[in-house]
Design a protein around this motif. Structure first.
Motif, PDB file in Angstrom:
ATOM      1  N   THR A   1     -10.921  20.822  31.938  1.00 38.34           N
ATOM      2  CA  THR A   1     -10.108  21.141  30.755  1.00 38.34           C
ATOM      3  C   THR A   1      -9.946  22.652  30.669  1.00 38.34           C
ATOM      4  OG1 THR A   1     -11.048  19.202  29.663  1.00 38.34           O
ATOM      5  CG2 THR A   1      -9.826  20.722  28.266  1.00 38.34           C
TER       6      THR A   1
ATOM      7  N   ALA B   1      -7.279  14.612  28.306  1.00 38.65           N
ATOM      8  CA  ALA B   1      -7.231  15.726  27.346  1.00 38.65           C
ATOM      9  C   ALA B   1      -6.094  16.679  27.694  1.00 38.65           C
ATOM     10  CB  ALA B   1      -8.570  16.459  27.339  1.00 38.65           C
TER      11      ALA B   1
ATOM     12  N   ARG C   1      -5.448  20.956  21.743  1.00 38.36           N
ATOM     13  CA  ARG C   1      -6.522  21.004  22.721  1.00 38.36           C
ATOM     14  C   ARG C   1      -7.695  20.164  22.232  1.00 38.36           C
ATOM     15  NH1 ARG C   1      -5.859  21.573  27.723  1.00 38.36           N
ATOM     16  NH2 ARG C   1      -4.632  23.400  28.229  1.00 38.36           N
ATOM     17  N   LEU C   2      -8.053  19.174  22.998  1.00 38.49           N
ATOM     18  CA  LEU C   2      -9.212  18.354  22.638  1.00 38.49           C
ATOM     19  C   LEU C   2     -10.390  18.839  23.474  1.00 38.49           C
ATOM     20  CD1 LEU C   2      -7.403  14.904  22.579  1.00 38.49           C
ATOM     21  CD2 LEU C   2      -7.937  16.391  20.645  1.00 38.49           C
TER      22      LEU C   2
ATOM     23  N   SER D   1     -13.750  18.099  22.784  1.00 40.12           N
ATOM     24  CA  SER D   1     -14.944  17.258  22.732  1.00 40.12           C
ATOM     25  C   SER D   1     -14.555  15.806  22.931  1.00 40.12           C
ATOM     26  CB  SER D   1     -15.651  17.404  21.377  1.00 40.12           C
ATOM     27  OG  SER D   1     -16.132  18.716  21.224  1.00 40.12           O
TER      28      SER D   1
ATOM     29  N   LEU E   1     -12.301  11.465  22.756  1.00 41.51           N
ATOM     30  CA  LEU E   1     -11.026  12.126  22.472  1.00 41.51           C
ATOM     31  C   LEU E   1     -10.293  11.536  21.274  1.00 41.51           C
ATOM     32  CD1 LEU E   1      -9.839  12.461  26.181  1.00 41.51           C
ATOM     33  CD2 LEU E   1     -10.762  14.282  24.732  1.00 41.51           C
ATOM     34  N   GLN E   2     -10.330  10.206  21.139  1.00 42.03           N
ATOM     35  CA  GLN E   2      -9.583   9.587  20.030  1.00 42.03           C
ATOM     36  C   GLN E   2     -10.129  10.066  18.683  1.00 42.03           C
ATOM     37  OE1 GLN E   2      -6.795   7.847  19.922  1.00 42.03           O
ATOM     38  NE2 GLN E   2      -6.929   7.690  17.692  1.00 42.03           N
TER      39      GLN E   2
ATOM     40  N   VAL F   1     -11.833  12.799  18.046  1.00 42.16           N
ATOM     41  CA  VAL F   1     -11.570  14.234  17.884  1.00 42.16           C
ATOM     42  C   VAL F   1     -10.098  14.450  17.539  1.00 42.16           C
ATOM     43  CG1 VAL F   1     -11.597  16.461  19.081  1.00 42.16           C
ATOM     44  CG2 VAL F   1     -13.463  14.835  19.423  1.00 42.16           C
ATOM     45  N   PHE F   2      -9.243  13.682  18.166  1.00 47.21           N
ATOM     46  CA  PHE F   2      -7.802  13.769  17.893  1.00 47.21           C
ATOM     47  C   PHE F   2      -7.517  13.399  16.442  1.00 47.21           C
ATOM     48  CE2 PHE F   2      -3.479  11.844  18.043  1.00 47.21           C
ATOM     49  CZ  PHE F   2      -2.782  12.955  18.497  1.00 47.21           C
TER      50      PHE F   2
ATOM     51  N   ASN G   1      -8.986  18.079  15.348  1.00 49.28           N
ATOM     52  CA  ASN G   1      -9.797  19.183  15.822  1.00 49.28           C
ATOM     53  C   ASN G   1      -9.016  20.011  16.842  1.00 49.28           C
ATOM     54  OD1 ASN G   1     -11.846  20.877  16.457  1.00 49.28           O
ATOM     55  ND2 ASN G   1     -13.103  19.351  17.502  1.00 49.28           N
ATOM     56  N   ALA G   2      -7.962  20.632  16.346  1.00 45.66           N
ATOM     57  CA  ALA G   2      -7.099  21.380  17.252  1.00 45.66           C
ATOM     58  C   ALA G   2      -7.584  22.812  17.363  1.00 45.66           C
ATOM     59  CB  ALA G   2      -5.677  21.339  16.725  1.00 45.66           C
TER      60      ALA G   2
END
Lengths: 152, 727
Positions: free
Chosen positions: B525, B696, B706-707, B709, B712-713, B715-716, B720-721
């Motif tokens: 990433t 990601a 940008r994810l 952590s 991902l779902q 965090v999305f 958490n941008a």
């Protein structure tokens, strides 16, 4: 309690605790080991079988509810080894299993899905079966069900 | 040679016709006493590059093969079949030298008293036995020829072997018939192996042998073992980390229907009953309170696993990162605790009779099971027969914390075979997990977009030390397993990689791909972040940092193949995001292009093209299965899976609270296999690692978010941008 069942066309009488899950009756009393234990809470589908033609997750289905009913397990799905059920044949052709543990449950669910929807779309399959596989055979399961729908 | 002739064993026994010594960890660990930091760095590099040699040291033909009366040959596998298809690959290797058709080779698990036992893991089953199986098979064939030459009184050069039959002139005899007639064997010298150009099976598509049994659900797993008089055990373990029984009342359990015995041990209480239902019902009636240190939570774990905390080991230092001036790009990544959640919970059937213990088990690490049971029950290992069954998934979970000791003790108490099965809740709470990690990556770029310096600080719990606790003080931090994949392998002039390991109150160990999974997420990433900063296409950016080593040349080739076949440079619809990532897992290289959409707030992986260079290809279809499977497991772990802790116990107890990928998460998957070299390397783990960063990166491509952590779902959803990092 005495429970009368017809399992894969054979009549059985078993004397067990009526609250015992049907899964353990099938596996440990009747000794049909194809139906698997996965989660114990009807979440993963490894224990799927048919009770009077209905798809049931047997880990959470008390044995007493099966009294007087017809059970079909994975062992009773095909006529015999040389005349495989189309779903099992498709599973062979597409080479679906890896560890194989969840596959009996998937096969039972897939056969039921095809019975109710003989020509399913990929979306029908994705939405219609909620079993769990951890080896990641998902893409082949979907392919195999489409393939099975064309075998008949 | 066969069971038909037990005397024949003498011909081979104690013959070690091969001296195959890989550079073992024991030797390298001893070195650690001297010049720690330097040596640790060297070992880290060595381990990252190494091809895992086999841990097997017995090459006695009889320990591997048996010639059966029906003229089939049984291969007793020292490695277990947990879905990875190795039995099929092993038979293909053996067939190259045995001169017997593939269908006539039966592969079974060796048991600890009837063959060689080993550990199955690190994806080295096939690669480490690629030469060995062929050598032993060739020696067996030549030994049969020697026996025939003696029987017929003919020169061995006149003898030929084909399809299980030995011929010389007009004389002919089957392998089985010869084995039956031969009483004294003369062991052949190891012949020259047939070259790869003569292979009949290796490299060709082969359907796996276990398909029909698995489709018909023939009883083959640990849970299916059923012995006469077998009874059922259930064990009470603390749901809390390191919990000890404070008070217990099992009087109700003792009177519960079907209960045969209640066994109280220091760390656990076991119940034996005449059915699984009776055992578990009785177990749930036990009233227990626990002594434990309360209130430990996910936050505590994340605090513990943070760069700057715990033991620090620098494992990579090239050039001097401090001398590079310019803007520093910094990003912080986290990955959560992961569970294996294999479909078959841990299972052992123990049969303790007089002085002999037989264990039927779904197990990866037989040697560990053997030693732990031997120690706990005071039985010599030659009185313990471990018979592995097929495994309902492995993924690293069946290396340790088997319930074999408990099963054996319960069987000893009741004098009957006991089946002991973890409940799903126990499988979550009383196994071990993939540790959470934190990664801080820093980089500086030149004006033309080349990376001048890169720094990776990894904080992690250990993975290796359940296997080798004595190594912990020597290594300082687990840079070997948890640190696997943490080194920067791109062609960058100034590099610094450091591992920070802290202790955790719960057990952490192997999980498919080990450290590669988390480390690849962070590094790949970050590579995407750097590529965007440099304003260079992410795939081209990676190619710009493939140097001149043989390994990096292979990576370059694979990336070029992937670019072409995935249509990386082709235009795409506006609602599709595309991402790429690559990793080297020892000598295997995996790279993936992922396409995603966002549908009703959900990250949906639509298409994955995954390329793998595993070196020499044994069974292409077997490789495809493994790559597809690793891709799906990675989609699951990347998007959804997260272990959390409240009040010193894992919150997740079953699949309602631990979400995993289902059929509805399945993308189109295309697998590209590129044979970049002529030696085989591992396949099962490598392709799990590029998926999380590729997803990601694809989400960023589509949304500019940008994810950083996993999962991902989640965090999305939290939005958490961390755009500030990629300013």
């Amino acid at each position: 309690m005495k429970i009368n069942l017809t399992i894969n066309n054979q009549e059985k009488v078993v004397d067990i605790d009526p609250d015992m899950p049907l899964l353990w009756l099938i596996r440990d009393v009747v000794k049909l080991k194809g139906t698997k234990f996965g989660c114990g809470m009807a979440l993963c589908g490894a224990c799927s079988l048919y009770v009077d033609g209905e798809l049931v997750r047997s880990c959470s289905y008390p044995a007493k509810m099966a009294d007087g009913k017809r059970i079909t397990t994975i062992e009773g799905l095909s006529e015999n080894e040389s005349h495989l059920h189309p779903v099992q044949q498709a599973w062979l052709d597409i080479q679906v299993p890896q560890c194989g543990y969840c596959q009996p449950g998937f096969i039972m669910a897939a056969a039921k899905l095809l019975e109710q929807n003989p020509n399913p779309s990929v979306e029908d399959i994705k939405n219609g079966i909620t079993n769990i596989c951890r080896c990641g055979t998902h893409p082949r399961i979907i392919k195999a069900i489409i393939h099975a729908s064309k075998i008949k | 040679m066969g069971k038909s002739n037990s005397n024949s064993k003498k011909g081979f026994s104690r013959r070690k016709f091969l001296a195959r010594t890989g550079t073992g960890l024991v030797g390298t660990l001893a070195l650690l006493y001297f010049g720690r930091s330097l040596i640790r760095r060297e070992i880290s590099g060595f381990v990252a590059e190494m091809e895992f040699a086999t841990d097997i040291d017995n090459f006695d033909t009889n320990m591997w093969f048996e010639v059966n009366a029906d003229n089939t040959i049984t291969l007793k596998s020292p490695k277990v079949e947990m879905g990875q298809g190795i039995f099929t690959g092993f038979a293909m290797l053996a067939a190259e030298e045995l001169d017997i058709t593939l269908e006539n080779i039966k592969v079974v698990h060796a048991s600890s008293l009837n063959g060689i036992i080993s550990n199955t893991g690190v994806s080295n089953s096939t690669s480490s036995l690629y030469v060995i199986i062929r050598e032993i098979a060739a020696t067996l064939r030549e030994t049969l020829k020697l026996a025939a030459s003696k029987l017929w009184g003919v020169n061995i050069t006149t003898i030929a072997t084909k399809d299980g039959v030995i011929t010389s002139g007009t004389k002919s005899i089957t392998y089985a018939e010869l084995a039956k007639q031969t009483t004294e064997w003369i062991a052949a010298e190891l012949p020259t192996l047939r070259p790869a150009s003569a292979f009949k099976y290796v490299g060709k598509e082969q359907k796996r042998f276990d398909l029909l049994d698995k489709v018909l659900a023939k009883p083959i797993y640990g849970i299916d073992v059923d012995l006469p008089e077998m009874v059922y055990g259930a064990v009470l373990y603390s749901p809390y980390f390191n919990g000890k029984i404070k008070s217990i009342d099992f009087s109700k359990a003792q009177k519960s229907a079907g209960v045969l015995s209640v066994v109280e041990e220091k760390e656990w209480v076991g119940i034996v009953a005449n059915s699984r239902y009776a055992a578990e019902t009785a177990l749930s009636s036990v009233k227990v309170t626990w002594d434990y240190i309360p209130n430990y939570s996910t936050n505590d774990t994340e605090k513990a696993i943070s760069v700057g905390n715990g033991t620090e080991v620098n494992i990579q230092k090239t050039g001097d990162i401090d001398k590079i001036i310019g803007e520093e790009i910094v990003a912080e990544f986290r990955t959560p605790i992961g569970f294996h959640a294999g479909m078959e919970p841990s299972i052992v059937v123990a049969d303790y009779k007089k002085d002999k213990l037989t264990l039927y088990a779904s197990v990866q690490n037989l040697t560990f099971m053997q030693s732990s049971v031997s120690e706990a029950l005071g039985i010599d290992t030659d009185k313990i027969d471990i018979i592995p069954t097929y495994l309902g998934g492995g993924f690293g979970r069946r290396a340790f914390k088997h319930n074999a000791v408990e099963a054996a003790k319960l069987s000893k108490v009741v004098g009957k075979p006991v089946q002991l099965l973890y409940t799903r809740k126990q499988e979550f709470q009383n196994g071990y997990v993939r540790p959470n990690t934190q990664h801080i990556l820093k980089g500086k770029l030149s004006k033309n977009g080349q990376i001048l310096s890169m720094q990776h600080d990894l904080a992690t719990g250990p993975m290796a030390f359940m296997a080798m606790p004595a190594a912990e003080p020597l290594l300082g931090a687990d840079f070997i397993v948890a640190g696997h994949g943490s080194r920067i392998t791109y062609d960058v002039p100034n590099i610094n990689t450091t591992i920070w390991q802290n202790s955790l109150p719960f057990e952490t160990s192997m999980w498919r791909g080990v450290g590669m999974f988390a480390n690849t997420f962070a590094i790949e990433t970050f590579m995407d972040i750097l590529a965007h900063k440099a304003n260079i296409d992410p795939l081209k950016f990676r190619l710009n940092h493939c140097g001149d080593t043989a390994q990096l040349k292979r990576r370059e080739k694979l990336l070029e193949l992937l670019a072409e076949k995935s249509g990386w440079f082709n235009p795409k619809p506006t609602d599709i995001g595309r991402g790429i990532a690559v990793c080297d897992d020892h000598k295997t290289i995996s790279a993936a292009v992922v396409e995603v959409k966002i549908e009703e707030g959900y990250i949906k992986v639509k298409r994955v093209v995954q390329a793998i260079d595993p070196g020499k290809v044994i069974n292409p279809e077997g490789i495809r299965q493994q790559v597809e499977g690793a891709t799906m497991m990675a989609i699951s772990a990347s998007l959804y899976e997260k272990g959390t802790i409240e009040d010193s116990q894992f919150v997740e107890t079953n699949f309602h609270s631990y979400k995993v990928a289902k059929l509805s998460d399945t993308p189109e998957i295309e697998v590209l296999i590129y044979e970049g070299t002529d030696k085989p390397y591992g396949v099962g783990e490598s392709p799990i690692s590029p998926i999380a960063p590729a997803i990601a990166n694809a989400v960023f491509d589509l949304t500019d978010i940008r994810l950083l952590s996993l999962p991902l779902q989640q965090v999305f959803e939290k939005g958490n941008a961390e755009n500030k990092i990629d300013a």
